[in-house]
Design an enzyme around this catalytic site. Structure first.
Site, PDB file in Angstrom:
ATOM      1  N   SER A 183       0.799  -1.220   0.000  1.00 27.32           N
ATOM      2  CA  SER A 183       0.000   0.000   0.000  1.00 27.32           C
ATOM      3  C   SER A 183       0.832   1.272   0.000  1.00 27.32           C
ATOM      4  CB  SER A 183      -0.927   0.023   1.225  1.00 27.32           C
ATOM      5  OG  SER A 183      -0.174   0.074   2.433  1.00 27.32           O
ATOM      6  N   ARG A 184       2.131   1.167   0.233  1.00 29.25           N
ATOM      7  CA  ARG A 184       2.968   2.372   0.288  1.00 29.25           C
ATOM      8  C   ARG A 184       4.415   2.001   0.065  1.00 29.25           C
ATOM      9  NH1 ARG A 184       2.885   3.787   6.803  1.00 29.25           N
ATOM     10  NH2 ARG A 184       3.701   1.773   7.513  1.00 29.25           N
TER      11      ARG A 184
ATOM     12  N   ASP B   2      -2.943  -8.697   8.830  1.00 35.34           N
ATOM     13  CA  ASP B   2      -1.768  -8.488   9.658  1.00 35.34           C
ATOM     14  C   ASP B   2      -0.843  -9.678   9.454  1.00 35.34           C
ATOM     15  OD1 ASP B   2       0.159  -8.022  11.533  1.00 35.34           O
ATOM     16  OD2 ASP B   2      -1.175  -8.083  13.276  1.00 35.34           O
TER      17      ASP B   2
ATOM     18  N   SER C 296      17.541  -6.012   3.447  1.00 36.81           N
ATOM     19  CA  SER C 296      18.087  -4.689   3.747  1.00 36.81           C
ATOM     20  C   SER C 296      19.599  -4.795   3.865  1.00 36.81           C
ATOM     21  CB  SER C 296      17.514  -4.163   5.063  1.00 36.81           C
ATOM     22  OG  SER C 296      18.207  -2.999   5.492  1.00 36.81           O
TER      23      SER C 296
ATOM     24  N   TYR D 291      16.286  -5.730  14.122  1.00 40.43           N
ATOM     25  CA  TYR D 291      15.845  -5.662  12.725  1.00 40.43           C
ATOM     26  C   TYR D 291      16.903  -6.243  11.797  1.00 40.43           C
ATOM     27  CZ  TYR D 291      15.061  -3.368   8.178  1.00 40.43           C
ATOM     28  OH  TYR D 291      14.906  -3.104   6.844  1.00 40.43           O
ATOM     29  N   ALA D 292      18.160  -5.835  11.996  1.00 39.77           N
ATOM     30  CA  ALA D 292      19.249  -6.311  11.147  1.00 39.77           C
ATOM     31  C   ALA D 292      19.426  -7.814  11.278  1.00 39.77           C
ATOM     32  CB  ALA D 292      20.543  -5.583  11.510  1.00 39.77           C
ATOM     33  N   ALA D 293      19.310  -8.327  12.494  1.00 34.35           N
ATOM     34  CA  ALA D 293      19.452  -9.766  12.697  1.00 34.35           C
ATOM     35  C   ALA D 293      18.320 -10.529  12.018  1.00 34.35           C
ATOM     36  CB  ALA D 293      19.473 -10.073  14.195  1.00 34.35           C
ATOM     37  N   ALA D 294      17.111  -9.991  12.083  1.00 29.38           N
ATOM     38  CA  ALA D 294      15.981 -10.644  11.427  1.00 29.38           C
ATOM     39  C   ALA D 294      16.143 -10.631   9.913  1.00 29.38           C
ATOM     40  CB  ALA D 294      14.669  -9.955  11.833  1.00 29.38           C
ATOM     41  N   LYS D 295      16.635  -9.537   9.354  1.00 27.10           N
ATOM     42  CA  LYS D 295      16.866  -9.475   7.913  1.00 27.10           C
ATOM     43  C   LYS D 295      18.007 -10.413   7.499  1.00 27.10           C
ATOM     44  CE  LYS D 295      13.798  -6.571   6.279  1.00 27.10           C
ATOM     45  NZ  LYS D 295      12.724  -7.076   5.374  1.00 27.10           N
TER      46      LYS D 295
END
Length: 268
Positions: A26-27, A65, A146, A160-164
């Site tokens: 959506s964005r 979600d 990322s 976040y970085a670890a999840a990516k």
């Protein structure tokens, strides 16, 4: 050097007849990818928490979600019901709302939230939709990661970085498993992209630093180690790369990561 928003032309026949799922459609990057795939002739089902007002009534969309197993199941059902399956899956969903402060402020809830948003939606949707691709012997999956997986900012993006990074490893493993059966899997890793969210971040940073928008832009680029081309990417530029990778022009590109960061990550 220019910061003008790029305009790309498309062959309307390139992806004609293809069925595509785009998460976070959506964005930002997701909206740009969905629009670009449509211009190339694909039938696109976009997913987000709410339907964008500018989306035509005739375009398929599902509000869900994806950070929950139930949301992923609903999307998989919508893909089967509205599209009859998927030829292209583009996993754009991701992000972080973790507080700044380094590792000490990241409790179990923050870590779980990072993986629920940045890894598990791709795992769940692939698991649900890949069997039909494998039965058919064709399909393309694009995992949008990322450069943070290589260049984390410890003050605020560790989880976040670890999840990516986990998403990247999962994607590579999946490519080795399903490539011999006709399904291509690739990764796209953007750097800083000029989305509405990034514009808001610049405004917040300017207020925090007591500077103007340009000063905040320069400060953010400096925190990344600099962007050699002097600007962030536009969502349309990322969408162009994704569309190429999803097309038959990239038929022999598989299992690889494609960084689009203006040269931010130094490489040998």
């Amino acid at each position: 050097m220019t910061s003008r928003r790029p305009v790309f032309t498309a062959d309307p026949r390139e992806l004609a007849g293809r069925r595509a799922l785009v998460t976070s459609g959506s964005r930002g990057i997701g909206a740009a990818v969905a629009a670009r795939l449509r211009r190339a002739g694909a039938r696109v089902l976009a997913v987000a928490r709410s339907r964008p007002a500018e989306l035509d009534d005739g375009e398929p969309f599902v509000a869900a979600d994806l950070a929950t197993a139930e949301g992923c199941a609903a999307v998989a059902d919508a893909v089967r019901g509205d599209l009859g399956g998927a030829d292209i899956i583009v996993h754009v969903l991701g992000g972080s709302k973790a507080p700044s402060g380094g590792f000490a402020v990241l409790d179990d809830r923050e870590w779980q939230r990072a993986f629920d948003l940045n890894l598990l939606p791709a795992v769940r949707l692939d698991r649900a939709l890949l069997p039909e691709m494998l039965d058919r012997g064709s399909g393309v999956i694009v995992h949008v990661g990322s450069i943070q997986s290589r260049l984390p900012l410890p003050e605020a993006t560790t989880a976040y970085a670890a999840a990516k990074a986990a998403l990247s490893t999962y994607s590579k493993a999946l490519s080795k498993e399903v490539g011999p059966r006709g399904v291509r899997v690739v990764r796209v890793s953007p750097g800083w992209v000029q989305t509405d969210g990034a514009t808001g971040l610049i405004a917040e940073l300017a207020a925090k630093l007591g500077t103007d928008t340009e000063g905040a832009r320069q400060a953010l680029m400096a925190s990344l180690g600099g962007i050699p081309i002097g600007r962030p990417a536009w969502p349309e530029e990322v969408a162009e790369l994704v569309t190429f990778l999803a097309s038959d022009r990239a038929a022999s590109i598989h299992g690889s990561e494609h960084v689009i960061d203006g040269g931010t990550v130094p490489v040998a």
